[in-house]
Write an enzyme that holds these catalytic residues in place. Sequence first.
Site, PDB file in Angstrom:
ATOM      1  N   HIS A   1      44.256  -3.453 -29.404  1.00 56.20           N
ATOM      2  CA  HIS A   1      44.100  -4.980 -29.311  1.00 56.20           C
ATOM      3  C   HIS A   1      43.220  -5.389 -28.178  1.00 56.20           C
ATOM      4  O   HIS A   1      43.303  -6.325 -27.551  1.00 56.20           O
ATOM      5  CB  HIS A   1      45.180  -5.735 -29.425  1.00 56.20           C
TER       6      HIS A   1
ATOM      7  N   SER B   1      17.376  -6.323 -14.617  1.00 57.60           N
ATOM      8  CA  SER B   1      17.355  -8.035 -15.122  1.00 57.60           C
ATOM      9  C   SER B   1      16.133  -8.332 -14.337  1.00 57.60           C
ATOM     10  O   SER B   1      15.652  -7.754 -13.522  1.00 57.60           O
ATOM     11  CB  SER B   1      18.498  -8.754 -14.533  1.00 57.60           C
TER      12      SER B   1
END
Length: 426
Positions: A168, A291
């Site tokens: 999960h 970036s």
Amino acid sequence: RAGRGARQRSRAMAKLWGGDGLHPLVESYTVGEDFRIDGEFLLPYDLKASEAHAMMLVKIGVLTAAEGDTLKKALAEIGALWREGKFKVERSQEDGHTAIEQYITEKYGEVGKKIHTGRSRNDQSLTMIRLFALDRLREVRRLAAQLAAAAEAKAKALADVPMPGYTHMQRAMPTTVGKWLGAFASGWRDVEPLAAAALTVLDQSPLGSAAGFGINGLELDRAASAEAMGFARVQENPMYCGLSRGMFENLALQAMSFAVVLCSRFATDMMMFTQQESAFLKLPDNFVTGSSIMPQKKNYDLFEIMRANGKVFGSLQQQIQETVVGLGSGYHRDLQCTKKAFVEACGLCTSTLELLVEAVPRLEAREANLRAAMTEDLFVTDEVYRKVAAGAPFREAYAAAKADFFKRQAAAEAEREGAAKAARTQ
């Protein structure tokens, strides 16, 4: 000379079925990208099938040996030109089949008009795509085995490095990097029998089925052409040949989808384990991007693209399946629309596997971070089974371990809050 050039251009633009005066919008819409897909990806397979067909026509006496030699020479020329980027399929020709026949006819004359004897563009397309599919399945099987071996070797090297296990998306129980990576290695091993099963089904030659009804009045030796192309057997029922178009491509992608889906899940794990908050794993800098505004960034966006490509692959497979669903037997031009999706999906599968074959051997574990992450919460289930081993019923041991853990957590949290409050009052 000008008149002769015009006649040659006119001949080059002619359709195999005639089609003089076809509205240009109809031509553009119906041809679509078929000519490009043939010209960029499938032409070598069309050439291979054409040579096998020509040699079979020699064998049954439709062509002379000299004509067969001429066709072999012409097909080899086209292949050489294609590899040099000099043989192009034009939209006006509709497909590679037309481009090949027109080249041979223009350069070698009457023999070019004979190569289509005993076949249709239907079985030409079927055979070309079938040969392409077999090659891609074999490539997927090879790459998956190579990737599995690389993952097994890396898992063995990292067998004893501890790692939090997750369910999960939450921390669950202790495991190791070796077990985590070994799980994916086992999955990539399972690609082999899936690809092998698909190969068994697809490895049958449709050449000679013509438009789906065979050829009356001409005894084709379909076994001879099948053997020349390397097929295991002949696809005997000519109507089944046509019926299998699209369905066989879908089957091939079903086999490949196991690998693609597994790679997409690996990609998600890699994004989670390389982010700064965990920093469990890393790859060399030549596997990461940056970036344009943030100088410090190292982005593992190969795995973002890989995750997305898992979904793109599924959509391409679904395109093929949805196109085929509900079609009656016999040829329908709807099936032309499955070609692009199939070629693109095969490319996604092989390129994904190729990338991971390079990346997985270079995977590094940040052992200090991994060991620091092995906190108390991961071992609560172990505590349950220590109590069970001492004689406690499982459910009582579970409840006791749970209560003890959260009591310790609450005490630790209270201590932290007390320390923070004291620091604020100073």
